[in-house]
Design a protein around this motif. Structure first.
Motif, PDB file in Angstrom:
ATOM      1  N   UNK A 200       0.790  -1.154   0.171  1.00  0.00           N
ATOM      2  CA  UNK A 200       0.087   0.011   0.057  1.00  0.00           C
ATOM      3  C   UNK A 200       0.722   1.220  -0.042  1.00  0.00           C
ATOM      4  N   UNK A 201       0.398   2.200  -0.595  1.00  0.00           N
ATOM      5  CA  UNK A 201       1.240   3.562  -0.883  1.00  0.00           C
ATOM      6  C   UNK A 201       0.383   4.666  -0.438  1.00  0.00           C
ATOM      7  N   UNK A 202       0.853   5.461   0.417  1.00  0.00           N
ATOM      8  CA  UNK A 202       0.092   6.624   1.271  1.00  0.00           C
ATOM      9  C   UNK A 202       0.803   7.844   0.583  1.00  0.00           C
TER      10      UNK A 202
ATOM     11  N   UNK B  29      -7.435   4.957  -3.859  1.00  0.00           N
ATOM     12  CA  UNK B  29      -7.570   4.897  -5.247  1.00  0.00           C
ATOM     13  C   UNK B  29      -6.642   3.531  -5.639  1.00  0.00           C
ATOM     14  N   UNK B  30      -6.819   2.833  -6.616  1.00  0.00           N
ATOM     15  CA  UNK B  30      -6.259   1.828  -6.800  1.00  0.00           C
ATOM     16  C   UNK B  30      -5.689   1.890  -8.204  1.00  0.00           C
ATOM     17  N   UNK B  31      -4.395   2.126  -8.216  1.00  0.00           N
ATOM     18  CA  UNK B  31      -3.635   2.034  -9.281  1.00  0.00           C
ATOM     19  C   UNK B  31      -3.536   0.591 -10.107  1.00  0.00           C
TER      20      UNK B  31
ATOM     21  N   UNK C  12      -3.560   5.598  -0.867  1.00  0.00           N
ATOM     22  CA  UNK C  12      -4.371   6.507   0.022  1.00  0.00           C
ATOM     23  C   UNK C  12      -3.775   7.804  -0.274  1.00  0.00           C
ATOM     24  N   UNK C  13      -4.424   8.709  -0.696  1.00  0.00           N
ATOM     25  CA  UNK C  13      -3.945  10.178  -0.868  1.00  0.00           C
ATOM     26  C   UNK C  13      -4.394  10.876   0.345  1.00  0.00           C
ATOM     27  N   UNK C  14      -3.363  11.796   0.956  1.00  0.00           N
ATOM     28  CA  UNK C  14      -3.729  12.638   2.096  1.00  0.00           C
ATOM     29  C   UNK C  14      -2.744  13.754   1.595  1.00  0.00           C
TER      30      UNK C  14
ATOM     31  N   UNK D  86      -6.522   0.961   6.572  1.00  0.00           N
ATOM     32  CA  UNK D  86      -7.072  -0.273   7.276  1.00  0.00           C
ATOM     33  C   UNK D  86      -8.110  -0.828   6.241  1.00  0.00           C
ATOM     34  N   UNK D  87      -8.701   0.022   5.521  1.00  0.00           N
ATOM     35  CA  UNK D  87      -9.686  -0.553   4.552  1.00  0.00           C
ATOM     36  C   UNK D  87      -8.949  -1.109   3.412  1.00  0.00           C
ATOM     37  N   UNK D  88      -7.814  -0.548   3.238  1.00  0.00           N
ATOM     38  CA  UNK D  88      -7.202  -1.181   1.856  1.00  0.00           C
ATOM     39  C   UNK D  88      -6.595  -2.495   2.415  1.00  0.00           C
ATOM     40  N   UNK D  89      -6.303  -2.581   3.510  1.00  0.00           N
ATOM     41  CA  UNK D  89      -5.593  -4.052   4.015  1.00  0.00           C
ATOM     42  C   UNK D  89      -6.756  -5.035   4.027  1.00  0.00           C
TER      43      UNK D  89
END
Lengths: 341, 347
Positions: free
Chosen positions: A178-180, A289-291, A301-303, A326-329
């Motif tokens: 996952x990338x933030x 977002x899912x790339x 996750x963009x922040x 957490x949702x991504x996981x």
């Protein structure tokens, strides 16, 4: 998924606090911070770090208020603890003054800061050009101390931090699950967000230790924020200007404007000039977002896009970003268990 | 006319300046001299943090409240001037904390923005359930006294670093008026059982993140016996000691412990503050300030004395109002001398 590998891109206040929140909500995650700049060279280091929110036109007010409240509560507890001086968090009181009475006399955050009330006539006499004002106490995050304190806490939980210029989020897909994206103004290039634009701010950081109160003109352009060692004098709000070079004419203008609010600043010493680009946006981009490329997916996750209000809402948005991680996981675990069937 | 001012703390120097400013033009040959055995930075005034704040109650001494107000307004008027920084003068806000509700102080309308504390603010101070917030002034004497001294010297006032042993010693020199601003040791010039030392001790630390004064109060114990934290332009002063009748100017280890533990409990972040200095001083405590005239006679000589001492822990707070009152007394002496002086005999 045993230990999800999370990369946080960006090491300003948003990146570091987001990384910290992720370690808090997801202790099994392996978090790495990647950034081309670390303190003292981030945009956050230029900012005064005062907790007075900026209003995002595109984010519901109740959400902004929630972010601010969470941030304020979090920092309030630190300011009250033995760690306050190391973390650079301190209480500061002062005045916001207006040349003309504002349309909105009670901002949405007035009940979050401390002791908010209109200024008395006697208090306003100190500001002959201003007709209305508000007095309150709030918190200030001094940088570098706050960023260094966040880095220290991250290292203590095993988070690795690397200086690395990430040119494209996709380049991380093989190393991380996952990338933030907390790249701030860097997101303009990193993810090609045309809606993100710089608002250039020049400030002076001066030695004037007798200045104990903040003074802010309600127009947001002129402000005096006393920090632990230096007072931040500001400022400018130049839309779409990318230059990071200090402008000497601007320096004189800022100094004069601040001296007219606080004449004793004429005696200020050791003036340092800094420039930062507020990563401004209609609303903070706080979403998943899912790339995907060739069947391979990378949850993101963009922040970013906190503009002039990064410090004021950083913890609130960091917590929301951690929740999205957490949702991504959960989504990854769901799809991996489906894959096993 | 010759005027001797005894004492070079905040009271002596401000009284000297006030009188000189008002009367130098009116009295053609006004010669003023300041005598002091201790000068800045070794006076009682130098040790004080410099916060303008009177005691909680003026005990009916309305005059003191007026002096305090005059001082505050005078200083407030100087805030915007270029001299402010040199004077060591700046605005500061802060908290007064109590364990029970108390009546508002006599000075609530003198300071700026006086209000009660909200419940959320009180969360900052566990153990305290009531309090005030207001904006007041700091006047740091290690800047103010040199500033006053310079102004006086520029006006031709002479300074003598010596201990005056008696009023006679000074008035025998042909001094017309003696201004007695000898603070806690006024009793050495003239016994005064009402004057007692109110011993205080302070620890000066580096804690630049502290931007507010915090004064706690223990109504039962009395003033200054409860911890306080006052941030200056360079150092933060930690205190909370008041010992009536104690003349000891040496620092006490026990008092150090009391101050340190109490202030760190109040502001946990102080534990990380670096201690720079420790100091003890004697507040010149008196039930009320002695601000009055006295005519002293010995043999053929007569001297008018204006007493201005006994300001306890509110010397800085009241200094200019008292200086103005002393100047009025000086004016009345001048009046009498004009009226009372016989015409020169024609020879």
């Amino acid at each position: 998924m045993a230990a999800p590998k999370v990369a946080v891109v960006g090491a300003g206040v948003v990146g570091l606090s987001t990384a910290l929140c992720i370690t808090e909500t997801c202790p099994s995650c392996s978090v790495t911070v990647l950034s081309d700049q670390f303190s003292p060279n981030t945009t956050s280091d230029v900012a005064a770090g005062i907790l007075i929110p900026h209003t995002y036109p595109g984010t519901p007010i109740h959400v902004q208020k929630q972010w601010f409240k969470e941030t304020f509560t979090y920092l309030f507890a630190i300011s009250n603890s033995a760690e306050a001086s190391e973390a650079g968090i301190h209480l500061v009181s002062g005045w916001q003054v207006f040349k003309n009475t504002p349309k909105e006399e009670l901002p949405f955050w007035s009940d979050v800061v401390l002791g908010f009330r209109p200024m008395s006539e006697a208090e306003l006499q100190k500001f002959p050009q201003h007709r209305f004002g508000q007095a309150f106490a709030t918190l200030k995050c001094d940088c570098p101390p706050y960023l260094l304190w966040l880095e220290k806490r991250l290292k203590a939980t095993g988070v690795q931090m690397y200086t690395r210029k990430v040119a494209d989020l996709w380049e991380l897909h093989s190393e991380y699950n996952i990338v933030v994206n907390c790249a701030g103004i860097g997101a303009h290039q990193l993810v090609g967000d045309e809606k993100l634009f710089p608002v250039r701010g020049q400030v002076l950081k001066v030695h004037a230790p007798w200045v104990k109160n903040f003074i802010r003109d309600g127009d947001g352009l002129t402000y005096i924020y006393p920090g632990i060692h230096r007072v931040t004098l500001g400022g400018t709000r130049e839309k779409e200007i990318w230059s990071l070079s200090p402008d000497s004419g601007t320096t004189k203008d800022i100094f004069d404007r601040c001296c007219s609010l606080e004449p004793s600043l004429r005696g200020a010493q050791d003036i340092k000039v800094k420039v930062g680009l507020r990563p401004s946006r209609w609303c903070v981009r706080l979403q998943r977002e899912v790339l995907s490329q060739g069947g391979v997916k990378l949850p993101v996750v963009h922040n970013y896009g906190h503009g002039a209000g990064g410090f004021s809402v950083h913890r609130g948005t960091a917590k929301e970003a951690a929740r999205l991680v957490g949702e991504c996981i959960a989504a990854l675990q769901g799809s991996s268990s489906r894959a096993k069937l | 006319m010759r005027v001797a001012v005894i004492g070079a703390g905040v009271i002596g120097l401000s009284t000297a300046l006030c009188i000189h400013e008002q009367y130098h033009g009116l009295v053609p040959s006004l010669e003023m001299e300041v005598y002091a055995d201790r000068c800045t930075p070794h006076t009682t005034s130098d040790g004080a943090a410099g916060l303008w704040q009177p005691y909680l109650s003026d005990h009916g001494n309305l005059q003191e409240t007026l002096w305090n107000k005059e001082t505050f307004d005078y200083l407030l008027g100087h805030l915007g001037s270029p001299a402010a920084k040199e004077m060591g003068l700046f605005l500061i806000s802060g908290y007064n904390l109590f364990t029970q509700p108390v009546p508002d102080p006599s000075w609530k309308n003198i300071v700026l923005g006086f209000r009660n504390l909200t419940p959320k603010e009180l969360e900052l101070f566990p153990g305290y359930s009531y309090g005030w917030f207001n904006t007041a002034l700091m006047l740091e004497c290690r800047s103010y006294l040199p500033w006053l001294t310079n102004k006086l010297k520029q006006r031709g006032v002479k300074f003598f670093h010596k201990k005056v042993e008696s009023f006679q010693e000074v008035s025998a020199d042909g001094m017309d008026v003696v201004i007695n601003c000898t603070g806690v040791r006024a009793g050495e010039l003239q016994p005064d059982p009402e004057l007692q030392p109110g011993r205080g001790q302070v620890i000066k630390v580096l804690a630049p993140w502290v931007k507010h004064f915090i004064i706690t109060h223990d109504i039962e114990s009395g003033i200054y016996k409860s911890p306080y934290v006052i941030p200056g332009s360079e150092f933060t002063v930690l205190g909370g000691i008041y010992q009536h009748g104690n003349w000891n100017e040496e620092n006490s280890a026990q008092d150090h412990k009391t101050i340190w533990e109490n202030c760190c409990r109040l502001l946990p972040a102080l534990q990380k503050a670096k201690i720079v200095e420790e100091w003890s001083g004697l507040r010149p405590a008196r039930p009320w300030v002695r601000l009055e005239r006295e005519t002293l006679r010995h043999g053929h000589f007569q001297a008018e004395v204006i007493h201005n001492y006994g300001h306890g822990g509110f010397g800085i707070t009241s200094h200019w109002g008292c200086a103005m009152a002393a100047a009025r007394l000086f004016g009345s002496i001048l009046q009498e001398k004009k009226l009372g002086s016989p015409p020169q005999p024609r020879l």
